[in-house]
Enzyme design. Structure first.
Site, PDB file in Angstrom:
ATOM      1  N   SER A  43       2.212  -8.280 -18.331  1.00 24.89           N
ATOM      2  CA  SER A  43       3.368  -7.536 -17.536  1.00 24.89           C
ATOM      3  C   SER A  43       4.008  -7.566 -16.130  1.00 24.89           C
ATOM      4  O   SER A  43       4.651  -9.413 -17.197  1.00 24.89           O
ATOM      5  CB  SER A  43       2.489  -6.138 -17.032  1.00 24.89           C
TER       6      SER A  43
ATOM      7  N   ASP B  66      25.173  -6.284  -6.322  1.00 24.44           N
ATOM      8  CA  ASP B  66      25.473  -7.278  -6.474  1.00 24.44           C
ATOM      9  C   ASP B  66      23.626  -7.979  -6.691  1.00 24.44           C
ATOM     10  O   ASP B  66      23.370  -8.895  -5.522  1.00 24.44           O
ATOM     11  CB  ASP B  66      25.558  -7.504  -5.335  1.00 24.44           C
TER      12      ASP B  66
ATOM     13  N   HIS C 187      -1.082  -1.741 -23.435  1.00 26.00           N
ATOM     14  CA  HIS C 187      -0.792  -3.000 -22.916  1.00 26.00           C
ATOM     15  C   HIS C 187      -1.641  -3.933 -21.525  1.00 26.00           C
ATOM     16  O   HIS C 187      -1.352  -4.865 -21.126  1.00 26.00           O
ATOM     17  CB  HIS C 187       0.157  -1.970 -21.777  1.00 26.00           C
TER      18      HIS C 187
END
Length: 429
Positions: free
Chosen positions: A144, A354, A407
């Site tokens: 994951s 940023d 998953h």
């Protein structure tokens, strides 16, 4: 170092001091914890190759093993495994509201947390690798979010990697948070449809619970009010192999007392599911997993929710009430008693403009480190199409596409997913 034995394994704990900011190696330092596991039969072998496990999340510690079990059993057949508590998780220097408060105001706390993403995790791993292995590269296994970290590793420190194995964690290299959530909401809606197909009687039950929450002040054990939106966020579990069943068994407790109030066992279990006390990074930096460059995330999941009105927290709607998935919303911080002091910090992180790059597409195109990835066709958390685009763009990469597992295939497959990836990277599959 502390060593102990479990059934079939020898376990050694390691602690590593690392710079908070790798661009300022002489500045403040934190500690990273990692647990080395080796099969008892291989404990004396100095030539055994190392495998670094990168856990999913972000914000969760590495697994705590109990001997040879699951995928770890397969890994230990031919590797010495290092289970890394990524910075801020597990026994690594923790992130909590109380510890963050000691750093100063919200701006100082937010600045501190900008150093807890995949770029810093990879640089931690490189310091650890050089200390443990010298110049020898290791195999990395990313599950994951750990797979996201693996792609960051191959972007900026491929010399440290012999081969990379990824399960359910192939990111979109240039995907923005908006790209991610526009794809996520429809996938979550599809998981809801499958859940209600399996348990059609839960359509009415879910509506009854939502109406109760809208009209009454129901409190979780930690004092937090359970809202309709909070209830909907239980849908996070629907992406796991047994998620629909676990959701049904939870819901059936709701009115188990026989009265109109929600039962205490139900509220207790819901509280456990919704609490982020043990993993605040999961809330504070989840959307930052997709942040690169000068584009702030600005609570993308919340902003885009309006584009999907079927997810409205309307207890009296005509369609089944839909659960949300791995979306992070600002009220999750404000409503959690242990994290409410961090609301301003969370907002500052959402406005941060940023973020350093997490991937180097050009370098990945020329990648020569063998990379194999299991891509789960019906993955609720990681977009299939973005994953396949990424695999196609990376040199020496192969994908195994499957809908046999969800998953959590690595965790629940009894080692079969990992065995397939190992055979693939060896050219045997």
């Amino acid at each position: 170092m502390r060593s102990f034995r479990q059934t079939g394994t020898v376990v050694t704990d390691h602690r590593f001091p690392v710079p908070l900011d790798h661009d300022d190696p002489d500045g403040p330092r934190i500690e990273v914890f990692a647990r080395e596991v080796v099969a008892t039969a291989h404990a004396g072998r100095d030539d055994l190759p190392w495998l670094l496990f990168l856990q999913g999340g972000p914000g969760f510690g590495s697994p705590r093993p109990s001997g040879r079990e699951g995928w770890l059993d397969r890994a230990l057949a031919d590797h010495r495994v290092l289970l890394l508590d990524q910075r801020g998780t597990g026994l690594s220097t923790p992130v909590s509201a109380r510890r963050l408060a000691a750093l100063g105001g919200p701006a100082e706390q937010a600045r501190y947390l900008t150093h807890f993403r995949a770029d810093s995790i990879v640089l931690d791993a490189e310091l650890i690798r050089r200390e443990l292995l010298g110049g020898t590269p290791w195999t990395i296994l990313g599950q994951s979010y750990g797979g996201f970290c693996a792609h960051t590793y191959l972007s900026f420190a491929p010399e440290g990697v012999q081969q990379a194995l990824v399960t359910g964690g192939t990111p979109g290299l240039a995907a923005t948070p908006e790209d991610v959530y526009r794809r996520t909401y429809p996938r979550v809606a599809a998981k809801n449809a499958r859940f209600y197909e399996r348990y059609p009687d839960d359509v009415r039950l879910v509506r009854d619970i939502a109406r109760r929450l809208a009209a009454h002040d129901e409190r979780l054990p930690n004092g937090r009010r359970l809202t309709v939106e909070g209830f909907q966020s239980l849908g996070l579990m629907l992406g796991m192999g047994d998620g629909a069943d676990r959701m049904h068994y939870l819901l059936e407790l709701a009115f188990a007392d026989g009265g109109p109030e929600l039962s205490e066992p139900f509220l207790e279990q819901v509280g456990t599911h919704l609490s982020h006390t043990a993993a605040p990074i999961h809330l504070l930096l989840h959307e930052a997993c997709y942040g690169q460059g000068a584009n702030p995330t600005r609570w993308a999941a919340q902003r885009l929710r309006a584009e999907f009105p079927e997810f409205a927290p309307d207890p009296d709607g005509g369609d089944p009430l839909l659960f949300t998935g791995e979306m992070i919303y600002p009220w999750m911080v404000a409503d959690d008693p242990s994290l409410a002091p961090l609301r301003e910090v969370a907002d500052l992180l959402a406005e941060h403009d940023d973020w350093p790059a997490l991937y180097d597409p050009a370098r990945l195109r020329g990648n020569d480190v063998p990379l194999v990835a299991s891509v789960y066709h019906d993955d609720m958390y990681v977009d299939f199409d973005l994953s396949m685009e990424t695999v196609a763009s990376i040199g020496n990469a192969r994908a195994w596409v499957t809908n046999e597992w969800e998953h959590d295939g690595l965790r629940v497959s009894g080692g079969r997913v990992l065995d397939r990836l190992i055979r693939m990277v060896r050219g045997e599959a």
